[in-house]
Design a protein around this motif. Structure first.
Motif, short mmCIF file in Angstrom:
data_model
loop_
_atom_site.label_atom_id
_atom_site.label_comp_id
_atom_site.label_asym_id
_atom_site.label_seq_id
_atom_site.Cartn_x
_atom_site.Cartn_y
_atom_site.Cartn_z
N PHE A 1 -1.37 0.72 -4.99
CA PHE A 1 -0.46 -0.33 -4.57
C PHE A 1 0.75 -0.37 -5.48
CE2 PHE A 1 -4.68 -1.62 -3.27
CZ PHE A 1 -4.49 -2.07 -1.97
N PRO B 1 -7.06 4.11 -3.09
CA PRO B 1 -5.97 3.22 -2.72
C PRO B 1 -5.07 2.92 -3.91
CG PRO B 1 -8.07 2.38 -1.93
CD PRO B 1 -8.37 3.53 -2.83
N LEU C 1 0.85 -1.18 0.00
CA LEU C 1 0.00 0.00 0.00
C LEU C 1 0.89 1.24 0.00
CD1 LEU C 1 -2.89 1.18 0.22
CD2 LEU C 1 -2.60 1.11 2.70
#
Length: 101
Positions: free
Chosen positions: A94, A92, A85
């Motif tokens: 990644f 979000p 993350l």
């Protein structure tokens, strides 16, 4: 003249209750985003690629939640990938770790 609606012998409507608890359903993206607000940046996840979509993106199971994301060419359904993350806002994000081959 119309007859009265409160005819003798009628009873008021009784209150009702749900027979089962109501479980709210929501957008998987919002659900994951909400979970990730409680997770520190830099947290590693092992995710599973569920499928490749027609637009070239993938459905990936992250933290028990399926999410749509773009992955590099060569990614295959069923493969496990390591994600870190790196951002929570505006959505979000990644970083994908792939060991050299």
């Amino acid at each position: 003249m119309l007859p009265r609606a409160d005819i003798a012998g009628t009873r008021p409507v009784a209150s009702t209750e749900a027979t089962r608890p109501i479980i709210p359903t929501g957008d998987a993206h919002q659900e994951l985003a909400q979970r990730l607000t409680q997770v520190a940046l830099g947290t590693a996840f092992q995710a599973e690629i569920l499928s490749r979509l027609n637009d070239g993106s993938f459905m990936v199971k992250v933290a028990d939640t399926p999410v749509r994301m773009n992955l590099p060419e060569g990614a295959q359904a069923g493969e496990k990938v390591d994600l870190t993350l790196v951002a929570k806002q505006p959505q979000p994000a990644f970083q994908l770790y792939r060991p050299p081959t």
